[in-house]
Design a protein around this motif. Structure first.
Motif, short mmCIF file in Angstrom:
data_model
loop_
_atom_site.label_atom_id
_atom_site.label_comp_id
_atom_site.label_asym_id
_atom_site.label_seq_id
_atom_site.Cartn_x
_atom_site.Cartn_y
_atom_site.Cartn_z
N GLN A 4 1.02 -1.16 -0.08
CA GLN A 4 0.06 -0.04 -0.16
C GLN A 4 0.35 1.71 -0.05
O GLN A 4 0.31 2.66 -1.00
CB GLN A 4 -1.02 0.00 1.18
CG GLN A 4 -2.21 -1.67 1.09
CD GLN A 4 -3.02 -1.38 -0.13
OE1 GLN A 4 -3.28 -0.85 0.18
NE2 GLN A 4 -3.38 -2.40 -0.83
N SER A 5 2.18 1.28 0.58
CA SER A 5 2.77 2.66 0.52
C SER A 5 3.20 3.13 -1.02
O SER A 5 3.85 3.44 -1.12
CB SER A 5 4.14 2.03 2.02
OG SER A 5 3.59 2.11 3.29
N GLU A 6 4.08 1.55 -1.20
CA GLU A 6 4.80 1.86 -2.52
C GLU A 6 2.80 2.50 -4.12
O GLU A 6 3.30 3.07 -4.17
CB GLU A 6 4.47 0.08 -3.36
CG GLU A 6 5.80 0.15 -4.80
CD GLU A 6 5.55 -1.41 -5.14
OE1 GLU A 6 6.57 -1.33 -6.22
OE2 GLU A 6 4.78 -1.59 -4.70
N LYS A 7 1.97 1.67 -3.31
CA LYS A 7 0.78 2.67 -4.05
C LYS A 7 1.09 3.43 -3.64
O LYS A 7 0.90 5.29 -5.08
CB LYS A 7 -0.04 1.63 -3.80
CG LYS A 7 -0.36 0.62 -4.53
CD LYS A 7 -1.51 -0.45 -4.35
CE LYS A 7 -1.60 -2.24 -4.82
NZ LYS A 7 -3.04 -2.52 -4.47
N MET A 8 0.92 4.34 -2.97
CA MET A 8 0.34 5.79 -2.15
C MET A 8 1.87 6.68 -2.42
O MET A 8 1.25 7.65 -3.31
CB MET A 8 0.46 5.79 -0.87
CG MET A 8 0.26 7.17 -0.48
SD MET A 8 0.84 7.38 1.76
CE MET A 8 2.45 6.51 1.18
N LEU A 9 3.06 5.42 -2.45
CA LEU A 9 4.09 6.76 -2.94
C LEU A 9 4.32 6.69 -4.90
O LEU A 9 5.14 8.20 -5.34
CB LEU A 9 5.62 6.30 -2.51
CG LEU A 9 5.97 6.13 -1.28
CD1 LEU A 9 7.04 5.67 -0.58
CD2 LEU A 9 5.67 7.66 -0.46
N SER A 10 3.82 5.80 -5.12
CA SER A 10 3.97 6.18 -7.16
C SER A 10 2.59 7.36 -7.51
O SER A 10 3.09 7.91 -7.82
CB SER A 10 3.31 4.88 -7.41
OG SER A 10 4.34 3.91 -7.00
#
Length: 476
Positions: A269-275
């Motif tokens: 989820q953090s990866e998706k948010m940062l992207s």
């Protein structure tokens, strides 16, 4: 609260309430489009146009099958497959008595035996009340999460089934065959998607992924319940967020959600948010660059400078987010690599176990003993072959000197033999018109005779007339 959940067909519109004191399904309308579109929604058999046949099929069943088993079985063999195929065609997995009566209405009349058909399908185990179907698993996420099903006590459900009372018109039933098909399709869709690389997926993401497989919200939830029954999926609530965990393979069982799973999920989820933030900031930086360029062309240098400063701050923020994103992705890569290593180690362990089981009764001493026994048997066989070869040689062995002497004797006998010919006569044979050489003639006489024959032939050819029969003249 009332929500509409329409399937692939136009005739399946339901009203769902959350008040446990009210019936679970209420019709928001009277399905006005159903009659006009029934030929599209249902594959009707050819006998549907036969008034006499349909009058028989639309009539009520006898109170007991024992009264007329042939008539009972004939009607049941017509209605049960038609109900299942109609639901499959519409992408639905549940039904109510009222829906069936509306679906199969013909010339203003509804079939009178639908209640008996549903009761028979329940008796066969092909149909189950929706409340009973959901009550067997942990389905709290449905009631307070999605708001589609209200789970009633199992005791009430069983008593309603066993009481022998009439089927309620608005009571939803699940066709088990169809729900298993939808559950398998949902699981296959997830396994074939890129999201399957993550052990956990959020419920909204899964719903969006399987929108084509489960077009109805009710179908989606019931399919997840079926996967939970099969131990292939697990739906839980973590910190107010509903997530779904699937098993690794079709034959594996899902494991409980662990802290490691939640850590991976949070990283994803953090990866998706940062992207998403990087993408948003990149668009913002591009917009500021365009505004600065436009302001500079318009002669508004201070405005252009402010836009460029904002762009620089956005670029700096993008660079920071990229650094964090790289860190998160690196951690995820290591986690996925460790999962792959774990799978390889598990495969090694399984291989070692299989090899150990295969070589359970095999030892080095036993192997050496077997090799010695094989060598012993081979040596014994060689000795037997040599013995048999010696016996054969003894029977066929002859003295070579005796054979040589016998050959010399045969050669002497051959050279000493002469031809037994008659004696040569001393007097010449008398000549004739056609002399024929005899065995007693000498070679000179034979040559002279041949010369005379040649001369005679040449003379006879020169004296032959042009016409008339040929006359043979004696040789001179």
């Amino acid at each position: 609260m009332c929500t509409n959940a329409s399937g692939s067909g136009a005739g399946y519109t339901k009203a769902i309430v959350l008040d446990s004191e009210l019936p679970r399904h209420l019709q928001c309308g009277v399905l006005p489009l159903l009659k006009a579109t029934m030929s599209v929604l249902v594959d009707l058999p050819l006998e549907w146009e036969d008034d006499e046949r349909m009058a028989f099929l639309f009539s009520a069943f006898k109170q007991s099958r024992d009264v007329n088993a042939t008539e009972w079985d004939s009607k049941m063999a017509f209605w049960v497959p038609l109900v299942v195929s109609s639901l499959r065609r519409n992408g639905a997995v549940s039904l109510t008595l009222k829906e069936l009566q509306e679906l199969f209405k013909r010339k203003g009349s509804s079939p009178l035996g639908m209640t008996t058909v549903l009761e028979e399908m329940i008796r066969r185990g092909e149909l189950q009340k929706e409340t009973q179907f959901v009550a067997g698993v942990e389905s709290g996420w449905i009631s307070w999460g999605v708001g589609l099903l209200v789970v009633k006590p199992l005791k009430w459900t069983l008593s309603a089934v066993l009481s022998g009372s009439k089927v309620p018109a608005d009571e939803p039933f699940v066709v088990l065959e169809l729900i298993k098909e939808r559950a398998a399709a949902l699981f296959h869709t997830y396994q074939e998607s890129p999201l399957s690389s993550h052990p956990i997926i959020s419920l909204p993401e899964l719903r969006s992924l399987c929108s084509e497989v489960c077009r109805d919200e009710t179908v989606f939830c019931l399919a997840l319940v079926q996967l939970q029954k099969e131990k292939k999926a697990l739906v839980v609530d973590k910190n107010g967020e509903k997530i779904v965990k699937f098993s690794r393979g079709l034959k594996d069982k899902v494991s409980p959600v662990s802290d490691v799973d939640m850590g991976i999920y949070q990283l994803v989820q953090s990866e998706k948010m940062l992207s998403l933030k990087v993408e948003t900031l990149s668009e913002e930086a591009e917009r500021l660059r365009g505004e600065a360029k436009s302001a500079l062309k318009a002669g508004k240098k201070p405005l252009a400078l402010r836009c460029l400063k904002s762009k620089k701050r956005a670029d700096r923020r993008i660079s920071e987010l990229h650094s964090k994103l790289d860190t998160v992705q690196g951690i995820l890569d290591r986690i996925y690599a460790s999962q792959t290593d774990r799978m390889v180690i598990d495969a090694y362990q399984a291989g070692v176990g299989a090899l150990k089981l295969a070589m359970k009764d095999i030892t080095l001493e036993k192997t050496e003993s077997l090799v010695d026994q094989i060598q012993e048997f081979c040596d014994t066989q060689d000795e037997i072959n040599q013995t048999l070869a010696g016996v054969t040689q003894d029977n066929l062995d002859f003295d070579s000197e005796d054979l040589e002497r016998e050959l010399d004797l045969l050669l002497q006998d051959t050279t000493s033999e002469t031809l037994d010919l008659p004696e040569v006569p001393q007097k010449p044979m008398p000549t004739s018109i056609n002399p024929r050489p005899t065995i007693g003639q000498t070679e000179g006489e034979l040559d002279q005779e041949l010369a005379r024959l040649s001369l005679g032939d040449s003379v006879s050819r020169t004296r032959t007339p042009l016409s008339g029969p040929k006359v043979m003249e004696p040789a001179q």
